[in-house]
Scaffold this active site. Structure first.
Site, short mmCIF file in Angstrom:
data_model
loop_
_atom_site.label_atom_id
_atom_site.label_comp_id
_atom_site.label_asym_id
_atom_site.label_seq_id
_atom_site.Cartn_x
_atom_site.Cartn_y
_atom_site.Cartn_z
CE LYS A 83 -4.04 1.64 2.67
NZ LYS A 83 -4.93 1.33 3.83
CB SER A 158 -8.45 3.01 2.93
OG SER A 158 -7.57 2.40 3.86
CB SER A 182 -8.57 -0.16 5.58
OG SER A 182 -9.33 1.01 5.53
N1 GLN Z 1 -13.23 3.08 6.49
C1 GLN Z 1 -12.68 3.45 7.76
C2 GLN Z 1 -12.30 4.90 7.73
O1 GLN Z 1 -12.57 5.53 6.78
C3 GLN Z 1 -11.49 2.59 8.08
C4 GLN Z 1 -10.30 2.99 7.34
C5 GLN Z 1 -9.11 2.15 7.64
O2 GLN Z 1 -9.21 1.07 8.22
N2 GLN Z 1 -7.96 2.66 7.25
O3 GLN Z 1 -11.73 5.42 8.65
#
Ligand code: GLN
Length: 501
Positions: A83, A158, A182
């Site tokens: 990532k 994400s 995510s």
């Molecule tokens: N979707 C969640 C957020 O927007 C989790 C994101 C993540 O785990 N990085 O914060």
């Protein structure tokens, strides 16, 4: 496509065996990976950068070392992706944000170095929501990755690109980061395995911070045995991160049975908002675990309904503090503004951060500001403790908890991008475990048919603190018995080949 013909059919464990037993070479594996990326990625947009030259060089070195009879690493010749919020020396880590455009870290994160030391070959970095804030990849300032099962849909977020890269079998495994879901949520939406370890089992040194008390480096793999392997390599103590636990690396559980395990089924996770087809798949999966010798126990996690609001106070508070370092001076881009110091900082942030990141910085600054701190931040910390207490009480009666990973299958791109709250709710089943710091895996448990497409569903298995190996064992036993992972290998991607974005 060129390179090792069986490349896309093998998981990391089998691919490494093929290289080490000289049925193929690391060089041929890398060529196969690069050819697949070239064929599929124009349509799927998983990769932000492809490191073809360094991957080829590293493959050559590994092949020479094998020819000389040197011992082979646990991931010898296996291609993987990172990532874009992870540090690899000299390789741009833009974090999905314009403010970090061109930022090249001066060091390699230890969790990446450990993989490299075992012979894994990094072939690229992947697209993501800006600063990992999002559930669909649509908050990226660069490109939005697509779901290989249906490119009109999100792969989840994400860690969108890292997930799509593994699901489309462009790489054999990848690293994402899981702050509130995510990795688990995209793994569910793409039909692969995603695991968030107990908080502190993997060092965060070299992972760009979002919510420091929540962030965990978390892999995507195509099989549970691969997950056990990758976790045994990246986990373990690290002096650079004071929140990293001193425990030894995760040692895969040798048992291959779930007989006698008590599985808690939390009623709050099967309530309104859960798609009926997803529910049916997950309930069938739980019955399969029962048929394998586990027992189920109905449990309650009464503070679940407060998890999303609590998370969006804690995570935004921590983000507002972590993102204060992007001021145009130390990292990434700089905009001069009116020429004053304040003007430069304001102009840099105005141009550099996207709308979701700005929203969260504002929210986080608000909940930490004097007069509101006790009402919001301190209260959220107390509720966080209650959520953890719910899990602790449940784990006095059960060994693991089983539930859906995501309330729905993959949704369409654009469906939720104008409604932040609807987007936030896609993490309703992953956020509680993040707040509690517990290990949890998403493992494929079948498919549903929606809009004429077959879409994967994930079963989430949650364990008590430090029971990472138990969680992964249960997932492996389930996977071996049900063979749902084989559906990934049957997914025909030829229609996506060579197509433009
Ligand atoms: N979707 C969640 C957020 O927007 C989790 C994101 C993540 O785990 N990085 O914060």
């Amino acid at each position: 496509m060129s390179g090792f013909a069986d490349y896309a059919k093998l998981d990391a464990t089998a691919l490494r065996d093929a290289v080490v037993s000289k049925r193929t070479t690391a060089a041929a594996v890398v060529e196969a990976a690069l050819a697949r990326i070239a064929a599929l990625d124009p349509r799927l947009c998983a990769f932000s950068s492809v490191l073809a030259e360094s991957a080829r060089e590293r493959a050559k070195e590994l092949d020479f070392a094998l020819a000389r009879g040197e011992p082979a690493g646990a991931l010898c010749g296996v291609p993987f992706a990172l990532k874009s919020n992870m540090c690899l020396e000299g390789v741009e880590a833009h974090c999905g944000s314009k403010i970090l455009a061109g930022y090249r870290p001066p060091y390699t994160a230890p969790f990446v170095q450990r993989l490299l030391d075992e012979g894994a070959i990094v072939v690229g970095t992947t697209h993501m929501d800006e600063f990992a804030m999002g559930s669909s990849g649509e908050n990226s300032a660069y490109a939005v990755a697509k779901n290989p099962w249906d490119p009109a849909r999100t792969p989840g977020g994400s860690s969108s690109g890292s997930c799509a890269a593994v699901a489309a079998r462009m790489v054999t495994f990848s690293l994402g980061s899981d702050t509130g879901g995510s990795v688990r949520q995209p793994a569910a939406l793409c039909g692969i395995v995603g695991f968030k370890p107990t908080y502190g089992r993997v060092t965060r040194y070299g992972l760009v911070a979002f919510g420091s008390s929540l962030d965990q480096v978390s892999p995507f793999t195509r099989s549970c045995r691969d997950m056990e392997l990758v976790m045994s390599v990246i986990s373990g103590a690290d002096e650079h991160d004071s929140t990293c636990l001193p425990h030894p690396p995760i040692d895969p559980d040798r048992s291959d049975s779930v007989r006698g395990l008590r599985l808690g089924v939390p009623k709050e996770y099967f309530a309104g908002g859960l798609d009926a087809d997803v529910r049916a798949r997950v309930e069938a999966a739980i019955q399969q675990l029962v048929a394998l010798g586990a027992t189920t126990v109905p449990i309650e996690l009464p503070h679940t309904e407060y998890a999303i609001p609590t998370y969006y106070v804690v995570a935004t508070a921590e983000a507002s503090s972590n993102l204060a370092r992007y001021d145009g001076i130390r990292y990434g881009v700089r905009k001069p503004g009116d020429g004053s110091l304040q003007g430069m900082i304001a102009a840099t942030r105005e141009a550099g951060f996207g709308p979701e990141v700005k929203r969260r910085i504002l929210l986080g600054t608000y909940v930490l500001s004097s007069g509101y701190y006790d009402a919001w931040y301190v209260r959220a910390l107390k509720v966080r403790r209650l959520i953890r207490n719910d899990f602790d009480a449940a784990f006095e009666r059960v060994d693991l908890i089983v539930c859906p990973t995501s309330p729905t299958a993959a949704f369409e791109l654009g469906e939720k991008s104008d409604d932040p709250v609807a987007m936030y709710l896609s993490d309703v089943m992953t956020v509680p475990t993040s707040l509690a710091g517990l290990p949890a895996v998403s493992v494929p448990c079948g498919k549903v048919s929606q809009g004429g497409k077959a879409l994967p569903v994930g079963l989430q298995i949650i364990g008590p603190s430090l029971a990472d190996a138990r969680v992964l064992r249960a997932a492996r036993v389930f996977e071996t018995a049900t063979k749902h992972q084989s559906e990934l290998y049957a997914l025909d991607l030829s229609a996506l080949e060579g197509a433009a974005r």
